[in-house]
Design an enzyme around this catalytic site. Structure first.
Site, PDB file in Angstrom:
ATOM      1  N   ASP A  47       0.825  -1.226   0.000  1.00 19.63           N
ATOM      2  CA  ASP A  47       0.000   0.000   0.000  1.00 19.63           C
ATOM      3  C   ASP A  47       0.852   1.266   0.000  1.00 19.63           C
ATOM      4  O   ASP A  47       0.427   2.309   0.508  1.00 19.63           O
ATOM      5  CB  ASP A  47      -0.956   0.030   1.209  1.00 19.63           C
ATOM      6  CG  ASP A  47      -1.760  -1.241   1.353  1.00 19.63           C
ATOM      7  OD1 ASP A  47      -2.401  -1.633   0.365  1.00 19.63           O
ATOM      8  OD2 ASP A  47      -1.749  -1.847   2.435  1.00 19.63           O
TER       9      ASP A  47
ATOM     10  N   ARG B  17       4.140 -29.076  -6.781  1.00 21.18           N
ATOM     11  CA  ARG B  17       4.209 -29.574  -8.162  1.00 21.18           C
ATOM     12  C   ARG B  17       2.922 -30.262  -8.610  1.00 21.18           C
ATOM     13  O   ARG B  17       2.945 -31.213  -9.397  1.00 21.18           O
ATOM     14  CB  ARG B  17       5.419 -30.513  -8.346  1.00 21.18           C
ATOM     15  CG  ARG B  17       6.751 -29.809  -8.166  1.00 21.18           C
ATOM     16  CD  ARG B  17       7.905 -30.760  -8.077  1.00 21.18           C
ATOM     17  NE  ARG B  17       7.824 -31.580  -6.871  1.00 21.18           N
ATOM     18  CZ  ARG B  17       8.682 -32.533  -6.545  1.00 21.18           C
ATOM     19  NH1 ARG B  17       9.701 -32.804  -7.351  1.00 21.18           N
ATOM     20  NH2 ARG B  17       8.542 -33.221  -5.441  1.00 21.18           N
TER      21      ARG B  17
ATOM     22  N   ASN C  60      -4.682 -10.311  -4.934  1.00 26.43           N
ATOM     23  CA  ASN C  60      -4.635  -9.743  -3.582  1.00 26.43           C
ATOM     24  C   ASN C  60      -3.969  -8.375  -3.588  1.00 26.43           C
ATOM     25  O   ASN C  60      -4.020  -7.638  -2.602  1.00 26.43           O
ATOM     26  CB  ASN C  60      -3.896 -10.678  -2.622  1.00 26.43           C
ATOM     27  CG  ASN C  60      -2.490 -11.046  -3.096  1.00 26.43           C
ATOM     28  OD1 ASN C  60      -2.186 -10.983  -4.278  1.00 26.43           O
ATOM     29  ND2 ASN C  60      -1.642 -11.447  -2.174  1.00 26.43           N
TER      30      ASN C  60
ATOM     31  N   HIS D 294      -3.801  -1.699  -6.635  1.00 23.58           N
ATOM     32  CA  HIS D 294      -3.101  -0.493  -7.061  1.00 23.58           C
ATOM     33  C   HIS D 294      -4.115   0.543  -7.523  1.00 23.58           C
ATOM     34  O   HIS D 294      -4.936   0.277  -8.396  1.00 23.58           O
ATOM     35  CB  HIS D 294      -2.115  -0.815  -8.185  1.00 23.58           C
ATOM     36  CG  HIS D 294      -0.956  -1.644  -7.738  1.00 23.58           C
ATOM     37  ND1 HIS D 294      -0.020  -2.170  -8.592  1.00 23.58           N
ATOM     38  CD2 HIS D 294      -0.575  -2.031  -6.493  1.00 23.58           C
ATOM     39  CE1 HIS D 294       0.881  -2.845  -7.901  1.00 23.58           C
ATOM     40  NE2 HIS D 294       0.556  -2.780  -6.627  1.00 23.58           N
TER      41      HIS D 294
END
Length: 446
Positions: A22, A155, A47, A50
């Site tokens: 942030d 994997r 998540n 911007h």
């Protein structure tokens, strides 16, 4: 025999957050994109949050690189990103409604692990289980980021490239869902996730994704060799890095600059300048240690001023951010693990009107003095900040674009940050607006 390229290669800049996220990275990425031809996300997922303000219009991006707001700039989602196709198309549609062309400019690595509905279900159920058992919540966004990275490391992840092969995708999905439904129902006491629903949605997204699938590593290397300037856009912040952050109160990826190479498929020699973004104070969302935290909920306190004037609510979750004084000892740690070339100080204007400012230069820890943030949440919890007091300023800095127009006290504050951290300040942001930026040294020319 020596090979000589016929075109000068482009110059590349990595933008990283130096605190707990942030910090205002989106605005600076957008501003720097004017000098770049490609913008790359290399870690995290949706998540991230911007916020860009362009001509007074606010745009929030979570997954698509901030360069999308600049016409003609190519945007890349690298292999280090975990991709929710549902959230990607939700974001694309929102941008298209605003008149932004996205699909012809967005390239997505086929190696990106997919975030599927059971990942978010696991994330939410685990946090609820921790809380019920009396264990501290990690403070995840509940978006499924951590569980998706777990599948990658184990994997067993389904990747974007698997969407091209429906039968292969179905077989892998069934095996993966059996495992995760066992955990959801048997251990976390949460509902199972339906195979048919997940598969049908994935196949719908597959057809939409195919035109954007790419060998991002090759495209980036080719573009840079042909002269394109690239901008690598970090998400979250250094103190949320899974290795270097306040573990376990961290995200599930490496947020530091070095991961721009691994998460995009380029060599480390292509990372020419590392720009660390830092607020003029500190904030943090969710749990975990925060040495310089203030009371930010009581009116008429400095912390409340930072919270309200700074509009400190998370872009992704809407949660209030905890607020505190600037921590230069923390920034020293960030500078060390990122190899910062320079700093950009954001939200300087939020400090306007505060009579006296405090700057943390170190900590007292178990009777000893340290001038750098320790490793590990337990040690950081015991840190008592050591402060220097500096005079504040009453004049407004909002919209200032020249350094010599800043109040003398603001200049002194910034200079002291440089002295304590040992990193030069190359840019300063004085409001969320794209144009309200002071440039002291251009990262693309440094």
């Amino acid at each position: 025999m020596t090979y000589k390229p016929t075109v000068a290669a482009g110059r590349n800049v990595v933008v990283v957050g130096t605190q707990w996220g942030d910090e205002g990275k989106g605005k600076l990425v957008d501003w720097l994109t004017e000098m770049s031809q490609g913008v790359v996300r290399f870690q995290g997922g949706h998540n991230a949050g911007h916020t860009l303000v362009i001509n007074g219009i606010k745009t929030a991006l979570h997954l698509i690189p901030s360069g999308i707001m600049r016409p003609g700039v190519k945007c890349y989602i690298g292999n280090g990103v975990v991709l929710s196709a549902a959230k990607l198309f939700e974001e694309i549609e929102g941008l298209e409604k605003a008149g932004v062309e996205v699909r012809s400019r967005l390239r997505i690595s086929e190696a990106c692990p997919l975030i599927l509905p059971f990942h978010a279900a696991l994330d939410i159920a685990r946090e609820a289980y921790r809380e019920k058992g009396g264990t501290a919540r990690i403070g995840t966004t509940g978006r499924g980021i951590g569980p998706a990275y777990e599948d990658k490391i184990a994997r067993r992840a389904l990747r974007v490239q698997d969407l091209k092969y429906p039968e292969r995708f179905a077989a892998k999905l069934r095996e993966l869902l059996d495992l995760h439904n066992f955990v959801l129902t048997g251990y976390l006491h949460a509902p199972a996730i339906d195979f048919d629903t997940v598969y049908a949605e994935a196949m719908r997204h597959a057809e939409l994704l195919k035109p954007m699938m790419a060998d991002v590593s090759r495209e980036l290397n080719d573009a840079n060799r042909e002269g394109a300037n690239l901008l690598f856009e970090g998400a979250q912040g250094t103190l949320l890095d899974v290795d270097h952050g306040t573990y376990p109160y961290v995200t599930s990826s490496n947020c530091v600059a070095g991961n721009a190479a691994a998460g995009a498929g380029v060599g480390p020699g292509m990372l020419h300048y590392i720009l660390g973004i830092t607020k003029a104070y500190c904030t943090r969302v969710g749990g975990g240690p925060f040495p310089t935290e203030l009371d930010w909920e009581t009116p008429d306190t400095v912390g409340y001023h930072l919270s309200t004037v700074g509009a400190e609510k998370g872009v992704t979750t809407g949660r209030s951010r905890r607020c505190g004084w600037f921590d230069a000892a923390l920034l020293k740690r960030s500078a060390q693990v990122n190899g910062l070339s320079g700093l950009c100080i954001t939200k300087l204007d939020v400090l306007d009107g505060i009579a006296e400012l405090k700057l943390c230069t170190g900590y007292e820890l178990d009777g000893h003095i340290t001038d750098i943030l320790p490793m590990g949440a337990e040690d950081i919890e015991r840190c008592k900040p050591i402060y220097e007091t500096l005079p504040g300023w009453s004049q407004s800095t909002v919209g200032v674009t020249q350094y010599d127009q800043l109040p003398a006290a603001a200049q002194k504050y910034l200079h002291r940050i440089e002295e304590v951290t040992g990193v030069p300040i190359d840019m300063i942001s004085t409001s969320p607006d794209r144009d309200h930026t002071i440039l002291l040294r251009n990262p693309y020319a440094a």
